[in-house]
Design a protein around this motif. Sequence first.
Motif, PDB file in Angstrom:
ATOM      1  N   ARG A  33      70.026  62.712  59.972  1.00 52.29           N
ATOM      2  CA  ARG A  33      69.947  63.991  59.272  1.00 52.29           C
ATOM      3  C   ARG A  33      69.338  65.033  60.184  1.00 52.29           C
ATOM      4  NH1 ARG A  33      67.393  60.008  57.812  1.00 52.29           N
ATOM      5  NH2 ARG A  33      65.165  60.066  57.672  1.00 52.29           N
ATOM      6  N   ASN A  51      80.331  68.795  59.660  1.00 53.95           N
ATOM      7  CA  ASN A  51      79.968  67.479  60.167  1.00 53.95           C
ATOM      8  C   ASN A  51      79.872  67.508  61.695  1.00 53.95           C
ATOM      9  OD1 ASN A  51      79.331  64.798  59.786  1.00 53.95           O
ATOM     10  ND2 ASN A  51      81.445  64.127  59.535  1.00 53.95           N
ATOM     11  N   LYS A  92      67.099  67.875  61.429  1.00 56.22           N
ATOM     12  CA  LYS A  92      65.791  68.478  61.160  1.00 56.22           C
ATOM     13  C   LYS A  92      65.814  69.954  61.513  1.00 56.22           C
ATOM     14  CE  LYS A  92      61.956  66.596  61.575  1.00 56.22           C
ATOM     15  NZ  LYS A  92      60.694  66.144  62.085  1.00 56.22           N
ATOM     16  N   THR A 113      76.855  63.666  61.579  1.00 56.92           N
ATOM     17  CA  THR A 113      76.088  63.895  60.358  1.00 56.92           C
ATOM     18  C   THR A 113      76.336  65.290  59.822  1.00 56.92           C
ATOM     19  OG1 THR A 113      73.961  63.618  59.255  1.00 56.92           O
ATOM     20  CG2 THR A 113      73.934  64.779  61.379  1.00 56.92           C
ATOM     21  N   LYS A 172      74.087  65.737  56.966  1.00 56.97           N
ATOM     22  CA  LYS A 172      72.915  65.678  56.097  1.00 56.97           C
ATOM     23  C   LYS A 172      71.790  66.563  56.630  1.00 56.97           C
ATOM     24  CE  LYS A 172      73.835  61.137  54.311  1.00 56.97           C
ATOM     25  NZ  LYS A 172      74.519  60.158  55.066  1.00 56.97           N
ATOM     26  N   GLY A 173      71.057  67.153  55.713  1.00 59.32           N
ATOM     27  CA  GLY A 173      69.904  67.959  56.072  1.00 59.32           C
ATOM     28  C   GLY A 173      70.199  69.419  56.323  1.00 59.32           C
TER      29      GLY A 173
END
Length: 169
Positions: free
Chosen positions: A141, A62, A143, A82, A84-85
């Motif tokens: 998220r 995280n 990239k 985040t 995510k991703g």
Amino acid sequence: DAFATETVAAGHEGVVLKDLSAPYAAGRRGSAWVKVKPRHTLDLVVLAVEWGSGRREGWLSNIHLGARDESSETGFVMLGKTFKGMTDEMLAWQTEHLQRLETGREGITVHVRPELVVEVAFDGLQSSPRYPGGLALRFARVKGYRPDKRPEDVDTIDAVRAIHARSVA
């Protein structure tokens, strides 16, 4: 497309599309319904990272994201976190790389030198008393990492505030 543009311009987050062949079920969206919202991106710096749990146990997972802020003592201000991703390959790489940038630890949090730049997509911004910049990213998220950018190239808190101001205008 025109309807979605008008809807966002009127102050809504976006539109919801439904598969015409799917039955309607009151109160349920299901996989036949898809939210479509504008996506924004920012280049931000990693300020810290937390050890993961569950499937991500053993990996630094995280990440804490920061924008440039010349008025801050550190030169950056946190906008959120985040995980995510991230692919397993990204998690493995950042676990190794970020430990080399470590400046200290607090529990599961590993503080790092603000050197790693990451491109982050997000759905919007919200006011937040929790973060010093007063804003938090919504649904951020990763990239990808930006080895072509330096920490002084990341987006500023003023640019982030301008995005927020346009979204609430």
